[in-house]
Design a protein around this motif. Structure first.
Motif, mmCIF file in Angstrom:
data_model
loop_
_atom_site.group_PDB
_atom_site.id
_atom_site.type_symbol
_atom_site.label_atom_id
_atom_site.label_comp_id
_atom_site.label_asym_id
_atom_site.label_seq_id
_atom_site.Cartn_x
_atom_site.Cartn_y
_atom_site.Cartn_z
ATOM 1 N N ALA A 7 0.835 -1.064 0.501
ATOM 2 C CA ALA A 7 0.115 0.141 -0.470
ATOM 3 C C ALA A 7 0.982 1.141 -0.170
ATOM 4 O O ALA A 7 0.804 2.809 -0.202
ATOM 5 C CB ALA A 7 -0.822 0.255 1.085
ATOM 6 N N HIS A 8 1.910 1.174 -0.365
ATOM 7 C CA HIS A 8 2.382 2.135 1.091
ATOM 8 C C HIS A 8 3.371 2.655 -0.958
ATOM 9 O O HIS A 8 3.467 4.111 -0.968
ATOM 10 C CB HIS A 8 4.386 2.142 0.927
ATOM 11 N N GLY A 9 3.450 2.084 -1.807
ATOM 12 C CA GLY A 9 3.845 2.543 -3.694
ATOM 13 C C GLY A 9 2.414 3.910 -3.457
ATOM 14 O O GLY A 9 3.310 5.074 -4.696
ATOM 15 N N GLN A 10 0.756 3.946 -3.234
ATOM 16 C CA GLN A 10 0.001 4.774 -3.376
ATOM 17 C C GLN A 10 0.699 5.897 -2.730
ATOM 18 O O GLN A 10 0.529 7.013 -3.385
ATOM 19 C CB GLN A 10 -0.879 4.055 -3.347
ATOM 20 N N LYS A 11 1.041 6.134 -2.229
ATOM 21 C CA LYS A 11 1.510 7.718 -1.440
ATOM 22 C C LYS A 11 3.167 8.020 -1.146
ATOM 23 O O LYS A 11 3.230 9.044 -1.157
ATOM 24 C CB LYS A 11 0.653 7.623 -0.148
ATOM 25 N N LEU A 12 3.720 7.608 -2.423
ATOM 26 C CA LEU A 12 4.773 7.337 -2.520
ATOM 27 C C LEU A 12 5.597 9.340 -2.798
ATOM 28 O O LEU A 12 6.591 9.682 -2.177
ATOM 29 C CB LEU A 12 5.993 6.616 -3.534
ATOM 30 N N GLY A 13 4.884 8.990 -4.017
ATOM 31 C CA GLY A 13 4.908 11.252 -4.366
ATOM 32 C C GLY A 13 4.529 11.670 -3.265
ATOM 33 O O GLY A 13 5.759 12.701 -2.484
ATOM 34 N N LEU A 14 3.792 11.681 -2.364
ATOM 35 C CA LEU A 14 3.384 12.803 -0.868
ATOM 36 C C LEU A 14 4.427 13.001 0.487
ATOM 37 O O LEU A 14 5.090 13.732 0.415
ATOM 38 C CB LEU A 14 2.192 12.598 -0.488
ATOM 39 N N ASP A 15 5.382 10.939 -0.018
ATOM 40 C CA ASP A 15 5.938 11.065 1.078
ATOM 41 C C ASP A 15 7.286 11.305 0.826
ATOM 42 O O ASP A 15 8.871 12.143 1.826
ATOM 43 C CB ASP A 15 6.544 9.908 1.321
ATOM 44 N N ILE A 16 7.953 11.624 -0.591
ATOM 45 C CA ILE A 16 9.282 12.393 -1.046
ATOM 46 C C ILE A 16 9.388 13.460 -1.449
ATOM 47 O O ILE A 16 9.639 14.191 -0.894
ATOM 48 C CB ILE A 16 9.341 12.119 -2.689
ATOM 49 N N VAL A 17 7.894 14.321 -1.768
ATOM 50 C CA VAL A 17 7.274 15.749 -0.532
ATOM 51 C C VAL A 17 7.532 15.801 -0.076
ATOM 52 O O VAL A 17 8.251 16.964 0.919
ATOM 53 C CB VAL A 17 6.216 16.486 -1.724
ATOM 54 N N ASP A 18 7.457 15.688 0.796
ATOM 55 C CA ASP A 18 6.870 15.321 3.313
ATOM 56 C C ASP A 18 8.904 15.287 3.355
ATOM 57 O O ASP A 18 9.314 15.832 4.196
ATOM 58 C CB ASP A 18 6.564 14.604 3.456
ATOM 59 N N ALA A 19 9.681 14.487 2.750
ATOM 60 C CA ALA A 19 11.116 14.074 3.349
ATOM 61 C C ALA A 19 11.582 16.097 2.856
ATOM 62 O O ALA A 19 12.653 16.215 3.649
ATOM 63 C CB ALA A 19 11.726 13.374 2.346
ATOM 64 N N ILE A 20 11.411 15.760 1.474
ATOM 65 C CA ILE A 20 12.547 17.341 1.140
ATOM 66 C C ILE A 20 11.784 18.808 1.668
ATOM 67 O O ILE A 20 12.602 19.557 2.328
ATOM 68 C CB ILE A 20 11.850 17.808 -0.684
ATOM 69 N N ARG A 21 10.674 18.368 1.205
ATOM 70 C CA ARG A 21 9.615 20.497 2.961
ATOM 71 C C ARG A 21 9.948 19.787 4.837
ATOM 72 O O ARG A 21 10.859 20.854 4.423
ATOM 73 C CB ARG A 21 8.747 19.558 2.523
ATOM 74 N N ASN A 22 10.441 18.628 4.786
ATOM 75 C CA ASN A 22 11.173 19.096 6.097
ATOM 76 C C ASN A 22 12.577 19.283 5.801
ATOM 77 O O ASN A 22 12.812 19.963 6.801
ATOM 78 C CB ASN A 22 10.301 17.330 6.380
ATOM 79 N N ALA A 23 12.989 18.456 5.086
ATOM 80 C CA ALA A 23 14.881 18.789 5.277
ATOM 81 C C ALA A 23 14.836 20.481 4.372
ATOM 82 O O ALA A 23 16.012 21.252 5.210
ATOM 83 C CB ALA A 23 15.403 18.229 4.248
ATOM 84 N N ARG A 24 14.237 21.171 3.624
ATOM 85 C CA ARG A 24 14.169 22.752 3.501
ATOM 86 C C ARG A 24 13.939 23.048 4.834
ATOM 87 O O ARG A 24 14.005 24.781 4.583
ATOM 88 C CB ARG A 24 13.368 22.647 2.048
ATOM 89 N N ASN A 25 12.612 22.965 5.413
ATOM 90 C CA ASN A 25 12.401 23.873 6.341
ATOM 91 C C ASN A 25 13.894 24.130 7.379
ATOM 92 O O ASN A 25 13.976 24.402 7.918
ATOM 93 C CB ASN A 25 10.944 23.413 6.955
ATOM 94 N N GLU A 26 14.405 22.704 7.889
ATOM 95 C CA GLU A 26 15.350 22.193 8.719
ATOM 96 C C GLU A 26 16.467 23.235 8.288
ATOM 97 O O GLU A 26 17.419 24.142 8.325
ATOM 98 C CB GLU A 26 15.926 21.243 8.860
ATOM 99 N N ALA A 27 16.955 23.247 6.296
ATOM 100 C CA ALA A 27 17.349 24.337 6.096
ATOM 101 C C ALA A 27 17.583 25.697 5.892
ATOM 102 O O ALA A 27 18.968 26.498 6.345
ATOM 103 C CB ALA A 27 18.121 24.078 4.877
ATOM 104 N N LEU A 28 16.012 26.239 6.283
ATOM 105 C CA LEU A 28 16.135 27.040 6.345
ATOM 106 C C LEU A 28 16.136 27.958 7.500
ATOM 107 O O LEU A 28 15.930 29.052 7.684
ATOM 108 C CB LEU A 28 14.286 27.355 5.688
#
Length: 144
Positions: free
Chosen positions: A59-80
């Motif tokens: 079932a994880h494959g269906q939400k992979l795109g959202l997880d990718i966006v979530d991880a990138i957003r979290n990393a960028r928030n830390e950088a900011l």
């Protein structure tokens, strides 16, 4: 009396040094389900993305795109969050006040009303004979 003007060349040099420092720093964060991790520079540029094999199956494959966006957003928030004090110091700005600790105010978003398309009188051009795959101009005129 006017305020003293900062030396533009000094600020440019300092901004260049800060940019070099931020490009060397790395911030890593994960998606909420911990299956995707993203690494960005201090400038927020994505340099690495790792996807756990479990995210590709079931079932994880269906939400992979959202997880990718979530991880990138979290990393960028830390950088900011990490670079904001340095940026504020460089430009002489005060840091923003800390967020309120109480409950967030409720906001009721209203959807914008749809814009209705009304074609112009000459908007009935046929595109059947246009070749969109070539860069050659049409004979006797411009491409468009």
């Amino acid at each position: 009396m006017t305020a003293p003007r900062p030396d533009l060349r000094l600020m440019q040099r300092q901004a260049g040094e800060l940019d070099a420092q931020l490009s060397a720093v790395r911030h890593t964060a994960r998606s909420a389900d911990q299956l995707v991790s993203a690494m960005v520079t201090g400038q927020g540029k994505l340099v690495d993305l790792r996807i756990d094999d479990r995210a590709l199956h079931g079932a994880h494959g269906q939400k992979l795109g959202l997880d990718i966006v979530d991880a990138i957003r979290n990393a960028r928030n830390e950088a900011l969050a990490s670079s904001l004090p340095q940026l504020n110091a460089l430009f002489g700005k005060q840091p923003p006040p800390p967020p309120a600790t109480g409950p967030a105010p409720q906001r009721h978003a209203t959807a914008p009303e749809p814009a209705h398309y009304q074609p112009e009188p000459d908007d009935d051009q046929s595109f059947e004979e246009l070749d969109f795959l070539t860069d050659e101009p049409e004979p006797g005129g411009g491409r468009w």
